[in-house]
Design an enzyme around this catalytic site. Structure first.
Site, PDB file in Angstrom:
ATOM      1  N   CYS A 125       0.876  -1.185   0.000  1.00 63.15           N
ATOM      2  CA  CYS A 125       0.000   0.000   0.000  1.00 63.15           C
ATOM      3  C   CYS A 125       0.904   1.224   0.000  1.00 63.15           C
ATOM      4  CB  CYS A 125      -0.845   0.020   1.276  1.00 63.15           C
ATOM      5  SG  CYS A 125      -1.832  -1.454   1.515  1.00 63.15           S
ATOM      6  N   ARG A 159       1.118   1.669  -5.949  1.00 60.89           N
ATOM      7  CA  ARG A 159       1.359   0.731  -4.845  1.00 60.89           C
ATOM      8  C   ARG A 159       0.082   0.044  -4.388  1.00 60.89           C
ATOM      9  NH1 ARG A 159       6.246   1.356  -2.403  1.00 60.89           N
ATOM     10  NH2 ARG A 159       5.489   0.236  -0.592  1.00 60.89           N
ATOM     11  N   TRP A 201      -3.899  -1.692  -1.106  1.00 64.18           N
ATOM     12  CA  TRP A 201      -3.928  -2.935  -1.890  1.00 64.18           C
ATOM     13  C   TRP A 201      -4.304  -4.001  -0.878  1.00 64.18           C
ATOM     14  CZ3 TRP A 201      -3.610  -3.941  -7.013  1.00 64.18           C
ATOM     15  CH2 TRP A 201      -3.498  -5.257  -7.409  1.00 64.18           C
ATOM     16  N   ASN A 206       1.233   0.349   5.973  1.00 60.70           N
ATOM     17  CA  ASN A 206       1.579  -0.533   4.848  1.00 60.70           C
ATOM     18  C   ASN A 206       2.367  -1.696   5.440  1.00 60.70           C
ATOM     19  OD1 ASN A 206       2.325  -1.716   2.393  1.00 60.70           O
ATOM     20  ND2 ASN A 206       4.258  -0.556   2.369  1.00 60.70           N
ATOM     21  N   GLY A 207       1.883  -2.920   5.224  1.00 55.75           N
ATOM     22  CA  GLY A 207       2.592  -4.098   5.741  1.00 55.75           C
ATOM     23  C   GLY A 207       1.601  -5.144   6.208  1.00 55.75           C
ATOM     24  N   GLU A 225       8.367 -21.646 -17.963  1.00 52.25           N
ATOM     25  CA  GLU A 225       8.258 -20.231 -17.564  1.00 52.25           C
ATOM     26  C   GLU A 225       9.411 -19.434 -18.140  1.00 52.25           C
ATOM     27  OE1 GLU A 225       6.028 -18.430 -16.639  1.00 52.25           O
ATOM     28  OE2 GLU A 225       7.041 -16.629 -15.930  1.00 52.25           O
ATOM     29  N   LYS A 259       8.906 -16.167 -20.625  1.00 51.91           N
ATOM     30  CA  LYS A 259       9.493 -14.851 -20.354  1.00 51.91           C
ATOM     31  C   LYS A 259      10.314 -14.363 -21.549  1.00 51.91           C
ATOM     32  CE  LYS A 259       7.613 -13.525 -17.222  1.00 51.91           C
ATOM     33  NZ  LYS A 259       6.602 -14.464 -17.373  1.00 51.91           N
ATOM     34  N   GLU A 267       7.967 -13.536 -24.576  1.00 52.79           N
ATOM     35  CA  GLU A 267       7.011 -12.417 -24.489  1.00 52.79           C
ATOM     36  C   GLU A 267       7.726 -11.081 -24.290  1.00 52.79           C
ATOM     37  OE1 GLU A 267       4.328 -12.387 -21.216  1.00 52.79           O
ATOM     38  OE2 GLU A 267       5.733 -13.300 -19.844  1.00 52.79           O
ATOM     39  N   HIS A 307      12.911 -37.857 -28.325  1.00 50.01           N
ATOM     40  CA  HIS A 307      11.670 -38.248 -29.018  1.00 50.01           C
ATOM     41  C   HIS A 307      11.310 -37.252 -30.107  1.00 50.01           C
ATOM     42  CE1 HIS A 307      11.085 -41.462 -26.148  1.00 50.01           C
ATOM     43  NE2 HIS A 307      11.375 -40.592 -25.193  1.00 50.01           N
ATOM     44  N   LYS A 337      -1.731  -6.879 -19.578  1.00 51.65           N
ATOM     45  CA  LYS A 337      -1.421  -7.420 -18.247  1.00 51.65           C
ATOM     46  C   LYS A 337      -2.476  -8.431 -17.823  1.00 51.65           C
ATOM     47  CE  LYS A 337       0.739  -8.090 -14.529  1.00 51.65           C
ATOM     48  NZ  LYS A 337       1.965  -8.898 -14.608  1.00 51.65           N
TER      49      LYS A 337
HETATM   50  C1  AGP Z   1       2.829 -13.809 -17.923  1.00 55.05           C
HETATM   51  O1  AGP Z   1       4.090 -13.156 -18.020  1.00 55.05           O
HETATM   52  C2  AGP Z   1       1.823 -13.248 -18.907  1.00 55.05           C
HETATM   53  N1  AGP Z   1       1.686 -11.849 -18.699  1.00 55.05           N
HETATM   54  C3  AGP Z   1       0.541 -14.049 -18.980  1.00 55.05           C
HETATM   55  O2  AGP Z   1       0.887 -15.330 -19.429  1.00 55.05           O
HETATM   56  C4  AGP Z   1      -0.245 -14.237 -17.651  1.00 55.05           C
HETATM   57  O3  AGP Z   1       0.466 -15.058 -16.763  1.00 55.05           O
HETATM   58  C5  AGP Z   1      -1.579 -14.912 -17.996  1.00 55.05           C
HETATM   59  O4  AGP Z   1      -2.298 -14.055 -18.847  1.00 55.05           O
HETATM   60  C6  AGP Z   1      -2.420 -15.241 -16.749  1.00 55.05           C
HETATM   61  O5  AGP Z   1      -2.736 -14.053 -16.079  1.00 55.05           O
HETATM   62  P1  AGP Z   1      -3.455 -14.189 -14.619  1.00 55.05           P
HETATM   63  O6  AGP Z   1      -2.460 -14.826 -13.714  1.00 55.05           O
HETATM   64  O7  AGP Z   1      -3.775 -12.784 -14.238  1.00 55.05           O
HETATM   65  O8  AGP Z   1      -4.672 -15.047 -14.797  1.00 55.05           O
END
Ligand code: AGP
Length: 610
Positions: A2, A28, A75, A101-102, A481, A485, A488, A504, A605
């Site tokens: 927060c 925040r 938050w 905040n905490g 993962e 990263k 994307e 395989h 996002k």
């Molecule tokens: C992850 O780096 C991406 N931005 C994307 O794959 C994200 O993880 C996915 O859209 C799921 O989002 P969520 O966790 O908000 O459901």
């Protein structure tokens, strides 16, 4: 996470300053906001749920009298984002107001003690215990100053805090203090400020003082005094001149939110270790009784589910089925039923595919559990039980700190289940519990010791056209993962699969110099087999890049490059420290290509469309 802010002005109303400063702290947290000012010996408060602009439109936050005040943008971690839970919080008399905040870990016991002493609570927050503790001290010793009372109250708290306190009894004063959560003071000719970070007051002054952990600061007039909470000794500290622009300040000096959030992971991991036991136990009970468990998510959250399926199996002997949310209805829509349990994982809590899978399951009477970073999100509202992961807002489009928080919470759930089921020995449990506690500093060490090496690695491989990411066991998820990263953020094609699958098919792609990244912890049975996979790649000329435990000489010899993480990490927890070099690698590859890691093309996002 927060944002808190406090301000004393010489001779004008503080509310407009607090309002504009909270706007600069909005990154925040932004699910509720509030301001308290002192005027004519009375504390006036305006607060509500909603973003700052919404609340201002309804309540006019600027229209409050008084030259001393505090404010907060929230938050939610404890208590839904409702007006009653918005800060500031007050004591029974309404003469003490606190913003915080905490996370106060022992708030339940303190709340019970204070209620037994006659205090009335109105919110579901942990914060509300603080003004009542201060009130209780002043009740027992009417000659105590506000500073004394705050010092005494702080000694009762366990957990993290940055607080700012005002009192109608000492109306020219703000007492602020911190433990783990950030707190800085700003000094101007006609004003003095305290804030979660200097973004809040940088447009007014660049003269700042950092308050350190375990310190309290008393602001009065335009003066300040810093004391140690432990013994009340005064600490002398000179102000620093800050040469950041406001834009840099909101990233706390980091060039991008993504890097800031990667570096926040030790703190966010500490926060995930402070979850309310009650919800962890409740969710573990649901999982324990479940007939079948699907782990449903998208993207990075799916990778957390994939890792969790290994954790639940290895620690609790519970079979769980990770499923891409976008495929769930096709794959299981007809079979999911009243005996099914869906654990949906979504940092935003609003991902359309995940919510669609949840809705379809609900229609077939399945039990819905949720893990999300946004309390008040759709997922948190439709879940029978949910856990808020307490990572704070994640501004970078790439999920980084929220991923490791998800892994930590899912590991804690698996751990509780294993205890409930008696599936692992006491020694194993003690070792795991100890390593869980160490994860924040292990991740801190990885960032501190390896970031420059990863940066150099990105420079060395900046022209590579494609990468393999390979892992085994729980680190298959880490490989997926790391690939996501890199794709994307740096737009580099990458392929990830369990290392055992190489022969395989995928190994046909290998040519001399083809970079293959191995995630290779030492613990567990995968180390030996991974060495075999490395040798088959090396024999075909691949460039071997290994993420290893320090002193793993055997793998070092096989590697063209390696990044080390501290040794002694149990395999089941290894995705958390092992993914950090991959996050940094994607970040620095993006920089090598002149890209903005915070704003990757084509991505949002939160994907709220199917
Ligand atoms: C992850 O780096 C991406 N931005 C994307 O794959 C994200 O993880 C996915 O859209 C799921 O989002 P969520 O966790 O908000 O459901």
């Amino acid at each position: 996470m927060c944002g808190i802010f406090g301000c004393i002005l010489k001779n004008s109303n503080v509310a407009p300053i607090i309002h504009s400063s909270l706007k600069r702290l909005e990154y925040r947290g932004y699910d509720s906001v509030g301001i308290a000012t002192l005027h004519n010996g009375t504390i006036h408060i305006k607060k509500d749920q909603g973003k700052i602009d919404e609340v201002h439109r309804i309540h006019n936050l600027d229209e409050m009298e008084g030259n001393v005040g505090v404010g907060h943008t929230r938050w939610a971690t404890h208590g839904a984002p409702l007006k009653v839970n918005a800060h500031p919080h007050v004591d029974c008399t309404g003469q003490i107001a606190v913003v915080h905040n905490g996370i106060i870990e022992n708030y339940s016991e303190l709340k019970e003690e204070l209620e037994n002493a006659g205090h009335i609570f109105v919110s579901r927050t942990d914060t509300e215990v603080i003004p009542h503790l201060i009130e209780e001290v002043l009740k027992e010793n009417s000659s105590a100053s506000l500073t004394d009372a705050v010092l005494a109250a702080l000694k009762r708290l366990c957990g993290s805090y940055a607080i700012a306190v005002i009192s109608a009894k000492e109306p020219e004063k703000i007492v602020c203090a911190r433990n783990e959560s950030p707190l800085v003071l700003g000094l101007a000719d006609n004003a003095i400020y305290c804030a979660s970070d200097l973004t809040a007051f940088l447009p007014m002054t660049n003269k700042a003082i950092i308050v350190n952990d375990g310190e309290l600061a008393v602001l009065s007039g335009s003066n300040y005094e810093i004391k140690r909470i432990s013994d009340g000794i005064t600490v002398v500290r000179q102000p620093k001149i800050i040469d950041w622009t406001p834009e840099m300040a909101v990233k706390q000096g980091y060039p991008h939110f993504m890097l800031k959030e990667i570096h926040e992971q030790p703190e966010t991991l500490r926060n995930t270790l402070r979850l309310q036991e009650h919800y962890l136990d409740l969710m573990a009970t649901f999982l324990d009784r479940a007939n079948e468990v699907f782990l449903v998510a998208c993207g990075t959250s799916y990778h957390a589910c994939l890792a969790a399926s290994y954790m639940f199996s290895k620690l609790a002997f519970l079979a769980t089925y990770p499923v891409y949310a976008s495929e769930f209805v096709e794959q299981h829509g007809k079979s999911v039923n009243i005996d099914s349990t869906i654990l949906a994982v979504s940092q935003s809590g609003e991902t359309a595919d995940t919510l669609a899978a949840v809705t379809a399951s609900q229609q077939r009477a399945a039990t819905i559990l949720g893990l999300t970073n946004v309390i008040g999100s759709t997922l948190s509202r439709v879940s029978r039980v949910y856990i808020g992961q307490q990572s704070g807002p994640e501004i970078g489009v790439a999920a980084t700190k929220t991923f490791t928080s998800q892994l930590s919470i899912l590991a804690q759930l698996a751990f509780r289940l294993s205890k409930k089921r008696g599936k692992i020995s006491q020694d194993e449990m003690d070792c795991l519990a100890e390593k869980m506690e160490q994860l924040p500093q292990i991740v801190e060490a990885v960032i501190l010791m390896q970031e420059e090496k990863v940066k150099a690695l990105a420079h060395k491989y900046k022209d590579a056209k494609i990468f393999f990411f390979l892992g085994r066991g729980v680190n298959t998820a880490t490989a997926y993962e790391g690939r996501l990263k890199l794709m994307e953020i740096a737009y580099v094609p990458a392929i990830a699969f369990p290392a055992g699958e190489s022969k395989h098919g995928p190994i046909s792609l290998i040519e001399p110099g083809f970079p293959v990244i191995f995630i290779c912890p030492k613990d567990g049975v995968t180390h030996k087999t991974l060495i075999g996979n490395m040798m088959e790649m090396k024999a075909r000329g691949a460039s071997i890049i290994s993420i290893i435990e320090e002193d793993d000489e055997e793998v070092k010899k096989l590697s063209d490059d390696y990044i080390e993480v501290p040794k002694g990490i149990p395999e089941v927890l290894s995705p958390i420290p092992f993914v950090v070099p991959l996050q940094l690698f994607a970040y620095y590859m993006a920089l090598e290509k002149g890209l903005n890691p915070d704003m990757p093309r084509n991505l949002a996002k939160s994907v709220t469309v199917k």
